[in-house]
Design an enzyme around this catalytic site. Sequence first.
Site, PDB file in Angstrom:
ATOM      1  N   LYS A  35      36.086  11.762   0.924  1.00  0.00           N
ATOM      2  CA  LYS A  35      37.344  11.556   1.636  1.00  0.00           C
ATOM      3  C   LYS A  35      38.248  10.744   0.705  1.00  0.00           C
ATOM      4  CE  LYS A  35      39.098   9.759   6.036  1.00  0.00           C
ATOM      5  NZ  LYS A  35      38.733   8.998   7.243  1.00  0.00           N
ATOM      6  N   GLU A  72      44.567   8.066  12.440  1.00  0.00           N
ATOM      7  CA  GLU A  72      43.844   9.181  11.823  1.00  0.00           C
ATOM      8  C   GLU A  72      43.600  10.321  12.806  1.00  0.00           C
ATOM      9  OE1 GLU A  72      40.877   7.731   8.459  1.00  0.00           O
ATOM     10  OE2 GLU A  72      40.504   6.682  10.357  1.00  0.00           O
ATOM     11  N   TYR A 101      29.128  33.046  -1.556  1.00  0.00           N
ATOM     12  CA  TYR A 101      29.864  31.784  -1.553  1.00  0.00           C
ATOM     13  C   TYR A 101      31.262  31.930  -0.980  1.00  0.00           C
ATOM     14  CZ  TYR A 101      30.940  33.561  -6.271  1.00  0.00           C
ATOM     15  OH  TYR A 101      31.271  34.343  -7.325  1.00  0.00           O
ATOM     16  N   VAL A 142      32.703  10.872   8.819  1.00  0.00           N
ATOM     17  CA  VAL A 142      32.347  11.861   7.806  1.00  0.00           C
ATOM     18  C   VAL A 142      30.860  12.204   7.931  1.00  0.00           C
ATOM     19  CG1 VAL A 142      32.151  12.260   5.314  1.00  0.00           C
ATOM     20  CG2 VAL A 142      34.184  11.155   6.241  1.00  0.00           C
ATOM     21  N   GLU A 143      30.050  11.228   8.312  1.00  0.00           N
ATOM     22  CA  GLU A 143      28.618  11.455   8.507  1.00  0.00           C
ATOM     23  C   GLU A 143      28.360  12.531   9.563  1.00  0.00           C
ATOM     24  OE1 GLU A 143      29.033   7.193   7.014  1.00  0.00           O
ATOM     25  OE2 GLU A 143      30.182   8.566   8.291  1.00  0.00           O
TER      26      GLU A 143
END
Length: 121
Positions: free
Chosen positions: A98, A21, A53, A72-73
């Site tokens: 994900k 990864e 935005y 991801v955290e």
Amino acid sequence: MDQVLIEALEVDTVIGVYDWERSITQRLSLDLCLATDIRAAAERDDLSLTLDYDAISRRIGRFANEHDFALVETFAERLAAMLREEFTIAWLRLTIRKPGAVANARAVGVMIERGSRPEMT
């Protein structure tokens, strides 16, 4: 409290704990709810009086390109802190998915809320 929404924003970034990864980019899907009071912007029809935005989405894309994290955290926590600081956002909810990370699941991810929800007067 009003909220500006950004849903299913896709960004590519290096994310993951496994060696394979670390050598590729993977797609993340983000949903954001951003607290703001839209009344002044609506009254004057003035973008500068609300959260833009498009600008926020472009900044998230740059953030994803500039950083690589194992978790991801970590991506979520650092992104939330950056957005709150750079765009003066009192409260946000951020969901990061994900896709394809776990067999038999459409996506995995995290949802965080940071800041204090402002009261509407």
